[in-house]
Each structure stands twice: as C-alpha cells, then as structure tokens.
Design an enzyme around this catalytic site. Structure first.
Site, PDB file in Angstrom:
ATOM      1  N   THR A   2      27.487  44.885  32.628  1.00  0.00           N
ATOM      2  CA  THR A   2      27.430  45.960  33.617  1.00  0.00           C
ATOM      3  C   THR A   2      26.790  47.189  32.985  1.00  0.00           C
ATOM      4  OG1 THR A   2      29.483  45.160  34.602  1.00  0.00           O
ATOM      5  CG2 THR A   2      28.815  47.376  35.215  1.00  0.00           C
ATOM      6  N   ARG A  60      32.837  36.532  44.777  1.00  0.00           N
ATOM      7  CA  ARG A  60      33.705  37.420  43.982  1.00  0.00           C
ATOM      8  C   ARG A  60      33.052  38.805  43.848  1.00  0.00           C
ATOM      9  NH1 ARG A  60      32.906  40.523  39.036  1.00  0.00           N
ATOM     10  NH2 ARG A  60      34.938  40.806  38.083  1.00  0.00           N
ATOM     11  N   VAL A  61      33.798  39.852  44.109  1.00  0.00           N
ATOM     12  CA  VAL A  61      33.295  41.219  43.953  1.00  0.00           C
ATOM     13  C   VAL A  61      34.106  41.892  42.848  1.00  0.00           C
ATOM     14  CG1 VAL A  61      33.016  43.470  45.056  1.00  0.00           C
ATOM     15  CG2 VAL A  61      32.572  41.377  46.359  1.00  0.00           C
ATOM     16  N   GLY A  62      33.406  42.559  41.947  1.00  0.00           N
ATOM     17  CA  GLY A  62      34.089  43.246  40.854  1.00  0.00           C
ATOM     18  C   GLY A  62      34.265  44.731  41.124  1.00  0.00           C
ATOM     19  N   ASP A  63      34.634  45.433  40.083  1.00  0.00           N
ATOM     20  CA  ASP A  63      34.934  46.863  40.211  1.00  0.00           C
ATOM     21  C   ASP A  63      33.706  47.729  40.422  1.00  0.00           C
ATOM     22  OD1 ASP A  63      34.104  46.171  37.589  1.00  0.00           O
ATOM     23  OD2 ASP A  63      34.960  48.027  36.801  1.00  0.00           O
ATOM     24  N   THR A 114      33.053  49.291  32.541  1.00  0.00           N
ATOM     25  CA  THR A 114      32.498  47.946  32.368  1.00  0.00           C
ATOM     26  C   THR A 114      33.638  47.068  31.855  1.00  0.00           C
ATOM     27  OG1 THR A 114      31.818  48.312  30.086  1.00  0.00           O
ATOM     28  CG2 THR A 114      30.220  48.858  31.778  1.00  0.00           C
ATOM     29  N   GLY A 115      33.407  45.752  31.887  1.00  0.00           N
ATOM     30  CA  GLY A 115      34.467  44.849  31.448  1.00  0.00           C
ATOM     31  C   GLY A 115      34.984  44.058  32.634  1.00  0.00           C
TER      32      GLY A 115
HETATM   33  N1  GLY Z   1      32.747  45.093  35.541  1.00  0.00           N
HETATM   34  C1  GLY Z   1      31.898  44.243  36.201  1.00  0.00           C
HETATM   35  C2  GLY Z   1      32.541  43.177  36.928  1.00  0.00           C
HETATM   36  O1  GLY Z   1      33.712  42.922  36.742  1.00  0.00           O
HETATM   37  O2  GLY Z   1      31.894  42.548  37.722  1.00  0.00           O
END
Ligand code: GLY
Length: 311
Positions: free
Chosen positions: A166, A194-197, A217-218
């Site tokens: 990220t 799937r959606v991330g932060d 990130t992470g």
């Molecule tokens: N931090 C990016 C994700 O989890 O997709």
C-alpha cells in the site's frame, strides 16, 4: 510545506514536492505522488503490477481526504483502472457520495473518461502463479498456499520483509492545508471482493485540517477494527504529539487479537509540520521532503510490536 509517505512513495514524493513548491495544493501534490506509485510496475502492492486476488484479477482500493473540509472520496474493488486515487478524487468532487465499489466505480470511471488498462503485468502474474504452486523460489510461497486453503489473504510486505504494502502520502501546502491519500492492490491472493482499510475513511486514512492526518499500511482488517487513522487524529485533537498519538493507536491494536501475524504501519502529519511513523516490524522507514530538501529523506519508524495473537 511538507510531503511524507510510506517508503514506496519515494518514486512520487519529488513530483508532489514540485507541485507544493509551485504553490500548488496538498490535494494535487498527494494525487500526483500517488499516481507515480500506481504507475510503477515494480511495486506489486499498488496499481499497475499489483498482485491479484485469488482468482488472478487485480482489484484496487484507494481514498483521498481533504483536511480543509473533511471531504473524502474512495473506491474499492476496482478493476482495470490504473489510477484509482484520481477516481477517488472524482468521487469526492463530483458525487454526493464518499465510497463507490466494484461495477459502480468502474461505470463512474468510464463516465469520467478513465481508460481501461490491463493491470496484471507478466511479472505479477508469475509471482501469483508461483505462489499458488507454493514454489520455494518466491517469498510468497507457502503463505499463498495457506491463503488458498483458508480462502484468506496474506501480506506481501511481511512475506518479502519490505515495507511495500500500500502507499500512503500526506502533504501540507503553503496555505496550511493538509491532504491524505492511500492506494493499494490489497492483499495478494485475497478473496474476491475483499476491501481493506485503504478505502475506508477512518481506518486507513483520515485527515482533519485542524489537527492533522494519518494513514496506514499493513493488514487492513486490523486498521478497520481499530479505526486506526481516526484514532490517531483524535489523539492529535486531544493535544497529543504525532509520536504520542501514534503510539497510543498502535498500542490499542494490541487489544485486537488475530491469527494472521498481521503487521501494521502508520504515518502521521500535524498542521505545524511535526510528523511520525510507526511499524509493528523492526527497522522500517518512511520518507518525505520539505521545502528545503534536495532529495527524498527518510526517517525511522518507531517500532511497536503487536503482541496479542491467536485468539
Ligand atoms: N492495507 C491495505 C490492505 O489491507 O488492503
């Protein structure tokens, strides 16, 4: 004037600083810096060349937030768009919405004139296939096979030992405005949809011009559960320094058990130019430039291991 970001933002930071030096806005600087990262085929965690989901399809998430107004735009699960950060900006500016996903986001992209691009590069496809086969000559081997078995995603930045998952960029312009942007291809081999932060305002991105900005990130699931970016900015609002606010939010992640050896990293910028970075991995850096910098500088992230595991 200042622009900071995750280490993989290095390729875009000088572009962003050039905009700030010309008197441009933090919003323009953040977008330009992130676009350069999105176009970098060697970065397998963002945009073109990003690693795909478990079906081999690249799905991108991005968000942008303007501290002057707390206007925000985000897109998630977008296919075939090289610059999701620009699409997120169009959502913020042109629609009465904050977040568009999947087909709707792609439809909007077409209306806005964005071109369809094949994002899966041959190199990313090879890594994807090698990971599926569990071959040992890729840093992703084994972990990918486990991801398949559990239908779960894993973290390329942990597997490769690099802080490259990220991109975060935060900028402060000559008028004192702050903007924050995030863009990602998300976890490699993630479950489709799937959606991330990165697309979730408050989780991976938050910016309030009165107090400052934070981005993560992470493993996005951690930042979503901890509302990490918003937690950091609330700390700034309560008068904490970037170092104190980041430390408190990272410590809060210790209370979120997870089974996936998750990493978390954040960068923080206050309106007076103070900044900080944190990581749950040792020896990580974040990068940036101010108006005096001749080249991109780097600073160590404060190491904060997450200890609660396996619940
Ligand atoms: N931090 C990016 C994700 O989890 O997709």
């Amino acid at each position: 004037m200042l622009i900071i970001g995750s280490s993989n933002a290095r390729v875009g930071i000088p572009l962003g600083m050039a905009i700030l030096r010309r008197g441009g806005s933090a919003l323009d600087a953040v977008e330009a810096a992130i676009r350069a990262v999105e176009s970098n085929p060697d970065d397998h965690t963002v945009g073109l060349g990003g690693l795909p989901n478990v079906l081999g399809v690249v799905e991108l998430d991005a968000s942008i937030m303007n501290g002057a107004t707390r206007a925000a735009g985000a897109v998630a699960g977008v296919r075939g768009i090289e610059h999701p950060i620009s699409l997120a900006r169009r959502v913020m500016q042109d629609l009465p919405h904050v977040l568009l996903v999947g087909e709707g986001a792609e439809r909007f992209a077409e209306e806005c004139g964005f071109e369809q691009t094949e994002l899966l590069t041959p190199e990313a496809r090879d890594i994807y296939l090698r990971g599926l086969r569990g071959e040992e000559n890729t840093p992703y081997a084994g972990l990918a096979a486990r991801a398949m078995v559990h239908r779960l995603a894993m973290q390329p930045e942990r597997a490769s030992g690099k802080d490259a998952g990220t991109v975060n960029v935060l900028a402060l312009d000559q008028d004192g405005n702050i903007c924050a942007g995030v863009s990602t291809s998300g976890f490699a081999w993630k479950y489709p949809g799937r959606v991330g932060d990165s697309a979730v305002i408050g989780a991976g991105n938050y910016c309030d011009g009165r107090y400052g900005a934070a981005a993560c990130t992470g493993r996005g699931e951690m930042a979503i559960r901890g509302a990490t970016a918003r937690t950091i900015v609330l700390g700034l609002a309560q008068g904490l320094s970037p170092e104190e606010a980041g430390g408190r939010a990272m410590a809060d992640l210790d209370l979120i058990p997870d089974n996936y050896f998750s990493t978390m990293n954040c960068v923080i910028l206050a309106p007076d130019g103070r900044h900080a970075g944190f990581s749950t991995v040792e020896n990580q850096i974040y990068v940036g430039m101010d108006e005096h910098s001749r080249e991109v500088e780097s600073w160590p992230r404060t190491y904060m291991p997450v200890s609660a595991r396996g619940q």
